[in-house]
Design an enzyme around this catalytic site. Sequence first.
Site, PDB file in Angstrom:
ATOM      1  N   SER A  37      19.117  54.526  65.534  1.00 41.73           N
ATOM      2  CA  SER A  37      18.894  55.724  64.717  1.00 41.73           C
ATOM      3  C   SER A  37      17.999  56.712  65.456  1.00 41.73           C
ATOM      4  CB  SER A  37      18.250  55.341  63.379  1.00 41.73           C
ATOM      5  OG  SER A  37      19.208  54.883  62.462  1.00 41.73           O
ATOM      6  N   ASN A  85      27.680  44.612  57.946  1.00 46.35           N
ATOM      7  CA  ASN A  85      27.420  45.203  59.259  1.00 46.35           C
ATOM      8  C   ASN A  85      26.457  44.364  60.085  1.00 46.35           C
ATOM      9  OD1 ASN A  85      29.112  47.352  58.864  1.00 46.35           O
ATOM     10  ND2 ASN A  85      27.488  48.777  58.274  1.00 46.35           N
ATOM     11  N   LYS A 140      10.996  57.364  58.538  1.00 43.57           N
ATOM     12  CA  LYS A 140      12.337  56.888  58.898  1.00 43.57           C
ATOM     13  C   LYS A 140      12.668  55.687  58.031  1.00 43.57           C
ATOM     14  CE  LYS A 140      16.011  57.298  61.342  1.00 43.57           C
ATOM     15  NZ  LYS A 140      16.738  57.092  60.073  1.00 43.57           N
ATOM     16  N   LYS A 178       8.002  48.097  61.526  1.00 42.48           N
ATOM     17  CA  LYS A 178       9.145  47.922  62.422  1.00 42.48           C
ATOM     18  C   LYS A 178       9.183  49.007  63.499  1.00 42.48           C
ATOM     19  CE  LYS A 178      12.763  46.863  60.169  1.00 42.48           C
ATOM     20  NZ  LYS A 178      13.961  46.945  59.312  1.00 42.48           N
ATOM     21  N   LYS A 204      11.551  54.924  52.853  1.00 46.96           N
ATOM     22  CA  LYS A 204      12.713  54.251  52.274  1.00 46.96           C
ATOM     23  C   LYS A 204      13.094  54.968  50.983  1.00 46.96           C
ATOM     24  CE  LYS A 204      15.286  50.613  53.321  1.00 46.96           C
ATOM     25  NZ  LYS A 204      15.660  50.155  54.667  1.00 46.96           N
ATOM     26  N   THR A 232      22.129  47.025  64.279  1.00 44.97           N
ATOM     27  CA  THR A 232      21.203  46.058  63.687  1.00 44.97           C
ATOM     28  C   THR A 232      21.631  44.644  64.030  1.00 44.97           C
ATOM     29  OG1 THR A 232      20.813  47.616  61.869  1.00 44.97           O
ATOM     30  CG2 THR A 232      20.044  45.358  61.564  1.00 44.97           C
TER      31      THR A 232
END
Length: 423
Positions: free
Chosen positions: A356, A228, A77, A101, A113, A197
């Site tokens: 997510s 954001n 992810k 995380k 990523k 976030t």
Amino acid sequence: MSNLSYVSPTGDSPWGTYLSQVDRVVPYLGAQARWVETLKRPKRALIVDVPIELDNGTVAHFEGFRVQHNLSRGPGKGGVRYHPDVTLEEVMALSAWMTVKCAAVNLPFGGAKGGIRVDPKLLSTKELERMTRRYTSEIGLIIGPQKDIPAPDVNTNGQIMAWMMDTYSMNTGSTSTGVVTGKPLHLGGSAGRIKATGRGVFVTGREAARRIGMDLNGARVAVQGFGNVGGSAAELFGQAGSKIVAAQDHTGTIFNANGFDLAELIPHVNNTGGVAGFKGADVIKAEEFWDVDCDILIPAALEGQITEERARRIKAKMVLEGANGPTVPKADDMLFERNILVVPDVICNAGGVTVSYFEWVQDFSSFFWSEDEINVRLDKIMVDALKKIWDTADRHKITLRTATFAVACERILIAREERGLYP
């Protein structure tokens, strides 16, 4: 452009910062320490050529990356960023922080990523679409709803996720909404995702403030990065009575000791693309941002921004890391020595990956939750995760960052040990 790693103003690379963080946590891993090399080696790294035909008929080539750092706890992810400074090493570090995380908030994901080295502002919308679709096709062999799920990151958004989802679906022969998250709502996106976030930054900041006896009402907040993450966090702190006294982004740096009128600043940023030109503030030099007298500092831009030299000057009582890897290790030590609390990125900005996860779950079930339900679930996960991390920090008398790594890395390495080595 050369394939040199992104380097902070002090010469620290993101991957070097991550490895230093892993080394610091080894004494707290107990029996799992024998597996620590697992954390220092990405499972899989893919470099792809992304050729597209530009609007003028010429062919341009871009370099793309997708790294899966660890898949012991579930599918990969992590976001996809479009930036001229993207390198393989930077993407490796970002994927590793995603591993930590996800484990820190106990999500059933590993870390991944992706990125393309490009300045997307130089491309037309059609060129951006062609590049996104070609990149998706090139990494298509390693992504999927049960393999690796990309999401938006720097300079990517819901439209780019829609193109990625459509490209993957066309190549596999069936609509697969769960292959990416951060999609538009009508394509299987989740309510609350865009601000998730920033909301996580606020929730962890609120809990940390409560623990150290700081009143958010009247607290002065400085925010680096007003997109954001930073903008959403600023809005929530403003609603809690805090004063946003400084803001910095790629367009400029502004200051107002009495606090900005967010009802005017946020629309200004949305309309102009940045904080520059806002009438309700004074313009200050970029480096003066780190000297602002504030209670809470939120770095929500890129990696390596808080250097050792800047850490000496920061006047905040608390740093909330909205960005990934904004503080280099020597700066971390300096902030600790100065008794400045740092809520680290791997818990502080985990609100985005948490929602997510909610989106991924909703896509599988084709049953969607309201934004209120999303926020209640998000807040509980963030508060519970921070409590466990804080208890770990108190027990071992270590920083919140090392405690977060201790909690997360133990979960990752237990999964690694229980799965065993194949063959």
